[in-house]
Design a protein around this motif. Sequence first.
Motif, PDB file in Angstrom:
ATOM      1  N   MET A   1     -49.432  -9.874  21.511  1.00 26.69           N
ATOM      2  CA  MET A   1     -48.431  -9.351  20.467  1.00 26.69           C
ATOM      3  C   MET A   1     -48.733  -7.939  20.277  1.00 26.69           C
ATOM      4  O   MET A   1     -47.550  -7.450  19.675  1.00 26.69           O
ATOM      5  N   PHE A   2     -50.311  -7.230  19.881  1.00 23.96           N
ATOM      6  CA  PHE A   2     -50.306  -6.225  20.191  1.00 23.96           C
ATOM      7  C   PHE A   2     -50.268  -5.152  21.405  1.00 23.96           C
ATOM      8  O   PHE A   2     -50.570  -3.692  21.257  1.00 23.96           O
ATOM      9  N   SER A   3     -49.993  -5.552  22.441  1.00 23.74           N
ATOM     10  CA  SER A   3     -50.123  -4.981  23.843  1.00 23.74           C
ATOM     11  C   SER A   3     -49.171  -3.477  23.547  1.00 23.74           C
ATOM     12  O   SER A   3     -49.650  -2.729  24.777  1.00 23.74           O
ATOM     13  N   LYS A   4     -48.108  -3.722  23.465  1.00 18.67           N
ATOM     14  CA  LYS A   4     -46.775  -3.383  23.996  1.00 18.67           C
ATOM     15  C   LYS A   4     -45.826  -3.233  22.619  1.00 18.67           C
ATOM     16  O   LYS A   4     -45.935  -4.175  21.841  1.00 18.67           O
ATOM     17  N   ARG A   5     -45.599  -2.026  22.262  1.00 19.45           N
ATOM     18  CA  ARG A   5     -44.441  -2.435  20.871  1.00 19.45           C
ATOM     19  C   ARG A   5     -42.999  -3.232  20.822  1.00 19.45           C
ATOM     20  O   ARG A   5     -42.411  -4.195  22.041  1.00 19.45           O
ATOM     21  N   GLN A   6     -43.119  -3.579  19.818  1.00 22.13           N
ATOM     22  CA  GLN A   6     -42.051  -4.854  19.282  1.00 22.13           C
ATOM     23  C   GLN A   6     -41.383  -4.113  18.684  1.00 22.13           C
ATOM     24  O   GLN A   6     -41.222  -2.672  18.118  1.00 22.13           O
ATOM     25  N   TYR A   7     -39.520  -4.647  19.658  1.00 20.39           N
ATOM     26  CA  TYR A   7     -38.204  -3.864  18.794  1.00 20.39           C
ATOM     27  C   TYR A   7     -37.183  -4.775  18.021  1.00 20.39           C
ATOM     28  O   TYR A   7     -36.594  -4.435  18.170  1.00 20.39           O
ATOM     29  N   ARG A   8     -37.761  -5.989  18.009  1.00 24.73           N
ATOM     30  CA  ARG A   8     -36.750  -6.981  16.637  1.00 24.73           C
ATOM     31  C   ARG A   8     -36.481  -6.253  15.621  1.00 24.73           C
ATOM     32  O   ARG A   8     -37.521  -4.748  15.066  1.00 24.73           O
ATOM     33  N   ASP A   9     -35.280  -6.806  14.944  1.00 19.64           N
ATOM     34  CA  ASP A   9     -35.190  -5.035  13.657  1.00 19.64           C
ATOM     35  C   ASP A   9     -35.487  -5.961  12.824  1.00 19.64           C
ATOM     36  O   ASP A   9     -35.630  -7.155  12.513  1.00 19.64           O
ATOM     37  N   GLU A  10     -36.273  -4.529  11.787  1.00 20.38           N
ATOM     38  CA  GLU A  10     -37.073  -4.651  10.798  1.00 20.38           C
ATOM     39  C   GLU A  10     -35.725  -5.236   9.238  1.00 20.38           C
ATOM     40  O   GLU A  10     -34.560  -5.240   9.736  1.00 20.38           O
ATOM     41  N   LEU A  11     -35.920  -6.335   8.277  1.00 21.84           N
ATOM     42  CA  LEU A  11     -34.786  -6.329   7.762  1.00 21.84           C
ATOM     43  C   LEU A  11     -34.020  -5.282   6.784  1.00 21.84           C
ATOM     44  O   LEU A  11     -32.475  -5.243   6.987  1.00 21.84           O
ATOM     45  N   MET A  12     -34.273  -4.793   6.649  1.00 24.42           N
ATOM     46  CA  MET A  12     -34.260  -3.064   6.237  1.00 24.42           C
ATOM     47  C   MET A  12     -33.138  -2.242   6.581  1.00 24.42           C
ATOM     48  O   MET A  12     -32.043  -1.848   6.678  1.00 24.42           O
ATOM     49  N   ASP A  13     -33.109  -2.552   8.185  1.00 28.67           N
ATOM     50  CA  ASP A  13     -32.349  -2.199   9.657  1.00 28.67           C
ATOM     51  C   ASP A  13     -30.792  -2.584  10.037  1.00 28.67           C
ATOM     52  O   ASP A  13     -29.901  -2.687  10.003  1.00 28.67           O
ATOM     53  N   LEU A  14     -30.416  -4.399   8.871  1.00 29.24           N
ATOM     54  CA  LEU A  14     -29.636  -4.656   9.272  1.00 29.24           C
ATOM     55  C   LEU A  14     -28.499  -4.483   8.074  1.00 29.24           C
ATOM     56  O   LEU A  14     -28.657  -4.495   6.994  1.00 29.24           O
ATOM     57  N   PRO A  15     -27.628  -4.827   8.867  1.00 24.06           N
ATOM     58  CA  PRO A  15     -26.453  -4.010   7.691  1.00 24.06           C
ATOM     59  C   PRO A  15     -25.423  -5.560   6.591  1.00 24.06           C
ATOM     60  O   PRO A  15     -24.872  -5.460   5.609  1.00 24.06           O
ATOM     61  N   SER A  16     -26.544  -6.873   6.415  1.00 26.37           N
ATOM     62  CA  SER A  16     -26.362  -7.593   5.943  1.00 26.37           C
ATOM     63  C   SER A  16     -27.433  -7.831   4.555  1.00 26.37           C
ATOM     64  O   SER A  16     -27.538  -8.453   3.702  1.00 26.37           O
ATOM     65  N   THR A  17     -28.588  -7.008   4.781  1.00 27.72           N
ATOM     66  CA  THR A  17     -28.864  -6.638   3.985  1.00 27.72           C
ATOM     67  C   THR A  17     -28.996  -6.455   2.334  1.00 27.72           C
ATOM     68  O   THR A  17     -28.329  -4.881   2.639  1.00 27.72           O
ATOM     69  N   THR A  18     -28.837  -6.911   1.197  1.00 28.28           N
ATOM     70  CA  THR A  18     -27.716  -6.318  -0.101  1.00 28.28           C
ATOM     71  C   THR A  18     -28.392  -5.471  -0.921  1.00 28.28           C
ATOM     72  O   THR A  18     -30.019  -4.706  -0.338  1.00 28.28           O
ATOM     73  N   SER A  19     -28.052  -4.257  -1.069  1.00 25.13           N
ATOM     74  CA  SER A  19     -28.390  -3.145  -2.212  1.00 25.13           C
ATOM     75  C   SER A  19     -29.494  -3.798  -2.877  1.00 25.13           C
ATOM     76  O   SER A  19     -30.512  -2.551  -2.830  1.00 25.13           O
ATOM     77  N   GLU A  20     -29.385  -4.691  -3.444  1.00 27.18           N
ATOM     78  CA  GLU A  20     -30.627  -5.249  -4.274  1.00 27.18           C
ATOM     79  C   GLU A  20     -31.961  -5.152  -3.865  1.00 27.18           C
ATOM     80  O   GLU A  20     -32.983  -4.721  -3.763  1.00 27.18           O
TER      81      GLU A  20
END
Length: 235
Positions: A1-20
């Motif tokens: 899990m730590f051998s290579k960079r992960q590229y899964r999207d963070e929730l902050m970067d998704l358009p579905s995340t609400t303003s709140e």
Amino acid sequence: MFSKRQYRDELMDLPSTTSEEFGQALRDIQWVNRNLAGSQILMEEVIRMIAGCQLLGRPIRILDLGTGSADIPRDLVDWGRAHDVRFEITAVDIHPVAAEVSRKLSEGYPEIEVIQANALKLDYADNRFDVAISSMFMHHLGDEEAARLLREMYRLARMGFVVNDLERHPLAWLGISLLGRITGKGRIFLHDAPLSVLRGFTRAELEDVIRQAGVSGVEILHRWPFRFVLSCEKR
């Protein structure tokens, strides 16, 4: 899990995340910057770099890329007010909620201008600013984009740049996972903070990014807890 960079999207970067939810995540990041030395380690390097800049006869121009809630620009202005150093800070974030929150929190800071824009596509002239900074933003980017970020910062800053980001390390992942639960952080933090560590860097990976960027004079500094600071002074 730590051998290579992960590229899964963070929730902050998704358009579905609400303003709140996004606003809560920004508050949680402010807490990290305050309590886990995020602001301090970047500011120490910036303050060292600008020593003597009062001789310019004008405010020191700072560009902050991926500003989030603009808490680090406010910290810099607070320090400047206490030490008779004038700043003129342009804080850039692509997310409309981040820009809105930054403007609201910075209402008492005329030294700070908040711009909603893509940090990799700015049309400022070369050397428009004295110093460019970025904190906890580069791990959101792929390697090629991270190299573009360094090239842009080098182009835009007359004196140099400072980047603060995460070291990918098992203890960092475990620590932030536990800390998020103990302190009752929000859903996005509990998901994104451990993932941010997995999207972080090793020293060798940062060296590769710097080579891709083609910029010279970059020093990689290791800071506790599990942070890397890239400090570049243009000669």
